[in-house]
Write a protein that holds these residues in place. Structure first.
Motif, PDB file in Angstrom:
ATOM      1  N   PHE A   1       0.848  -1.190   0.000  1.00 23.68           N
ATOM      2  CA  PHE A   1       0.000   0.000   0.000  1.00 23.68           C
ATOM      3  C   PHE A   1       0.887   1.245   0.000  1.00 23.68           C
ATOM      4  CE2 PHE A   1      -2.501  -3.303   2.160  1.00 23.68           C
ATOM      5  CZ  PHE A   1      -3.666  -3.262   1.410  1.00 23.68           C
ATOM      6  N   ASN A   2       0.471   2.240  -0.784  1.00 22.15           N
ATOM      7  CA  ASN A   2       1.128   3.545  -0.738  1.00 22.15           C
ATOM      8  C   ASN A   2       0.088   4.589  -0.393  1.00 22.15           C
ATOM      9  OD1 ASN A   2      -0.241   4.283  -3.200  1.00 22.15           O
ATOM     10  ND2 ASN A   2       1.331   3.186  -4.363  1.00 22.15           N
ATOM     11  N   SER A   3       0.455   5.853  -0.519  1.00 20.64           N
ATOM     12  CA  SER A   3      -0.447   6.937  -0.101  1.00 20.64           C
ATOM     13  C   SER A   3      -1.728   6.992  -0.922  1.00 20.64           C
ATOM     14  CB  SER A   3       0.270   8.291  -0.184  1.00 20.64           C
ATOM     15  OG  SER A   3       0.717   8.531  -1.510  1.00 20.64           O
TER      16      SER A   3
ATOM     17  N   LEU B   1     -14.908  -0.296  -5.182  1.00 23.06           N
ATOM     18  CA  LEU B   1     -13.529   0.167  -5.381  1.00 23.06           C
ATOM     19  C   LEU B   1     -12.684  -0.873  -6.111  1.00 23.06           C
ATOM     20  CD1 LEU B   1     -12.759   1.852  -1.923  1.00 23.06           C
ATOM     21  CD2 LEU B   1     -13.206   2.999  -4.105  1.00 23.06           C
ATOM     22  N   GLU B   2     -12.830  -2.127  -5.739  1.00 29.97           N
ATOM     23  CA  GLU B   2     -12.019  -3.174  -6.369  1.00 29.97           C
ATOM     24  C   GLU B   2     -12.445  -3.432  -7.807  1.00 29.97           C
ATOM     25  OE1 GLU B   2      -9.275  -4.658  -4.910  1.00 29.97           O
ATOM     26  OE2 GLU B   2      -9.694  -3.034  -3.502  1.00 29.97           O
TER      27      GLU B   2
ATOM     28  N   THR C   1      -3.522  -1.500  -9.462  1.00 37.06           N
ATOM     29  CA  THR C   1      -2.172  -1.845  -9.930  1.00 37.06           C
ATOM     30  C   THR C   1      -1.549  -0.680 -10.683  1.00 37.06           C
ATOM     31  OG1 THR C   1      -2.836  -4.164 -10.143  1.00 37.06           O
ATOM     32  CG2 THR C   1      -0.844  -3.467 -11.310  1.00 37.06           C
ATOM     33  N   LYS C   2      -2.342  -0.024 -11.507  1.00 39.55           N
ATOM     34  CA  LYS C   2      -1.858   1.137 -12.261  1.00 39.55           C
ATOM     35  C   LYS C   2      -1.456   2.264 -11.319  1.00 39.55           C
ATOM     36  CE  LYS C   2      -3.227   4.292 -15.977  1.00 39.55           C
ATOM     37  NZ  LYS C   2      -4.317   4.653 -16.929  1.00 39.55           N
ATOM     38  N   LEU C   3      -2.265   2.500 -10.275  1.00 42.09           N
ATOM     39  CA  LEU C   3      -1.936   3.550  -9.313  1.00 42.09           C
ATOM     40  C   LEU C   3      -0.659   3.207  -8.544  1.00 42.09           C
ATOM     41  CD1 LEU C   3      -5.407   4.501  -7.780  1.00 42.09           C
ATOM     42  CD2 LEU C   3      -3.981   5.885  -9.278  1.00 42.09           C
TER      43      LEU C   3
ATOM     44  N   GLU D   1       5.167   4.396  -7.856  1.00 38.68           N
ATOM     45  CA  GLU D   1       6.568   3.959  -7.818  1.00 38.68           C
ATOM     46  C   GLU D   1       7.426   4.787  -8.766  1.00 38.68           C
ATOM     47  OE1 GLU D   1       6.879  -0.141  -8.642  1.00 38.68           O
ATOM     48  OE2 GLU D   1       6.427  -0.772  -6.603  1.00 38.68           O
ATOM     49  N   LYS D   2       6.835   5.176  -9.925  1.00 38.43           N
ATOM     50  CA  LYS D   2       7.588   5.950 -10.914  1.00 38.43           C
ATOM     51  C   LYS D   2       7.593   7.434 -10.599  1.00 38.43           C
ATOM     52  CE  LYS D   2       6.886   2.708 -14.731  1.00 38.43           C
ATOM     53  NZ  LYS D   2       6.343   2.531 -16.100  1.00 38.43           N
TER      54      LYS D   2
END
Length: 435
Positions: free
Chosen positions: A366-368, A417-418, A424-426, A431-432
């Motif tokens: 998980f990220n922000s 939401l799922e 995955t795209k987010l 990451e980039k």
């Protein structure tokens, strides 16, 4: 899972019997009073509840999903029914008409579960209920159940105030069970819940002695469909369809969680048979003034604590519970188990469900941005759980039980939401370094 009957499995069966008892005893009693049934009819509904629940557990253990997962009156249906009944009473509606509408809705739900289960709808639900949705379901179910058990431990009365002596004893019982589970070895740890109930019940009897007369559970049948004659109500039917879908999701959540615990995947046939057993039992419930059945995801808490996975133990517990329904004096005596004692023991046992919820998303990063897929449905559901029901009184009567149910709203939000967001795209974009 094959197992030779041993004293350990026999004791596990007795522990299962108490687990089933504490999870079901209050349901027919409260609903009987809500729909103003005669004492004889309430007693009869209670006995039938024991028999059907015991039979469902045995069928599931030996023929249905074949895991040690309890089947019984579903909590999501209990909340829905109480909410509908409360709204109807407040508006002065005819309770017999409302009860008849609910009975028809239950039949629709049972038929839907049976047909969709046989058609293999579980395949679709298994795709929808990924690890994140399952984790959300378990988190919210844990929060809902723990809040209920906590109120039971406090001995909250009709005036909304706690009973300090009862609360103190409940805390001591909970601590006793926790110490047995954490510090005990072998059988002591495995049967911490059983020891807690037996010693807690004895301590409650010594601390709060009651008159020695046993409750009169000699039932007299006063007719089928005791809540009211079948009546088609479009609003209740639509709401029942949604609640029935959520109830079906509990089966998927339960079996997926059990797969990890047992280390084996459930087959398509096991899902079909599980839905068939639960659906057929649900078709019987409105006939006797009961709510639809469901697979208890909370069984995972007991399995995690007890560490005895043999399905034979559940079958023994279900068989003993069925006997309680067939012998009214015996069932009446066990029905005297204090709510505060059962709540204190289950409060400790269900803590394991939180761990199951956490493990469901192990390995998921998980990220922000992607944290919203977990945080939004869980915190939204918990917020609704802590919002007074009167807040939703401005909504149409048949939307209130759904909008005011944090578990239902949270699961639906997670599914949306799922389904609609490419997480995955987010995750890759984050990451980039893209916004």
């Amino acid at each position: 899972m094959r197992a030779t009957l041993t004293p350990k499995i026999g004791l596990a069966g007795i522990q299962w019997m108490f687990f089933i008892l504490t999870n079901t005893i209050v349901v027919p009693l409260t609903l009987g009073h809500v729909f103003q049934l005669a004492p004889g009819q309430i007693a009869f509904s209670l006995q039938v509840s024991f028999v059907l629940t015991g039979a469902a557990c045995m069928l599931q253990a030996y023929w249905g999903h074949r895991f040690a997962l309890m089947d019984g009156p579903a909590g999501v249906w209990w909340g829905f029914t109480l909410s509908i009944a409360a709204s109807a009473a407040a508006s002065g509606a005819d309770m017999k008409a409302v009860g008849g509408g609910l009975a028809a809705g239950y039949l629709l739900s049972g038929l839907m579960m049976t047909v969709l289960g046989l058609l293999g709808f579980a395949r679709i639900m298994r795709r929808l209920f990924n690890p994140v949705v399952i984790s959300v379901s378990l988190f919210l179910l844990s929060a809902q159940l723990m809040a209920s058990f906590f109120r039971g431990m406090l001995g909250v009365g009709e005036d909304g105030r706690m009973n300090p002596p009862v609360a103190l004893l409940s805390v001591l019982i909970a601590l006793f069970v926790a110490v047995l589970y954490l510090k005990g070895r072998g059988w002591v740890s495995n049967f911490a819940m059983l020891f807690g109930i037996l010693l807690g019940w004895a301590a409650y009897g010594l601390a709060f002695p009651a008159p020695g007369s046993m409750p009169d559970y000699a039932a007299a049948v006063q007719g089928l469909f005791p809540w009211g004659s079948l009546r088609v109500d479009a609003g209740i039917m639509a709401a029942s369809f949604i609640v029935g879908f959520i109830n079906m999701s509990n089966t998927v959540t339960s079996l997926k969680a059990a797969e990890k615990l047992y280390g084996e995947a459930a087959t398509e046939s096991q899902y079909r048979r599980s839905f068939l057993v639960t659906g057929l039992m649900t078709l019987l419930t409105p006939v006797f003034g009961l709510i639809p059945f469901g697979t208890f995801t909370s069984s995972m808490g007991l399995l995690e604590s007890m560490k005895i996975l043999h399905r034979q133990a559940l079958a023994i517990g279900g068989g003993l519970f069925l006997v309680l329904g067939l012998i009214p004096p015996l069932g009446g005596w066990f029905s005297g188990l204090p709510v505060s004692v059962g709540s204190a023991v289950l409060f400790v046992a269900y803590l394991q469900m939180f761990g199951t919820a956490v493990r469901s998303v192990e390995g998921t990063r998980f990220n922000s941005k992607t944290i919203y897929r977990l945080a939004l449905p869980i915190l939204l559901g918990v917020s609704i759980m802590n919002t007074p029901s009167v807040v939703f009184s401005a909504l149409p009567v048949y939307i209130r039980p759904l909008a005011g149910n944090g578990l239902v709203v949270g699961i639906l939000m997670s599914l949306i939401l799922e389904t609609c967001v490419n997480w995955t795209k987010l995750d890759i974009a984050k990451e980039k370094g893209y916004d």
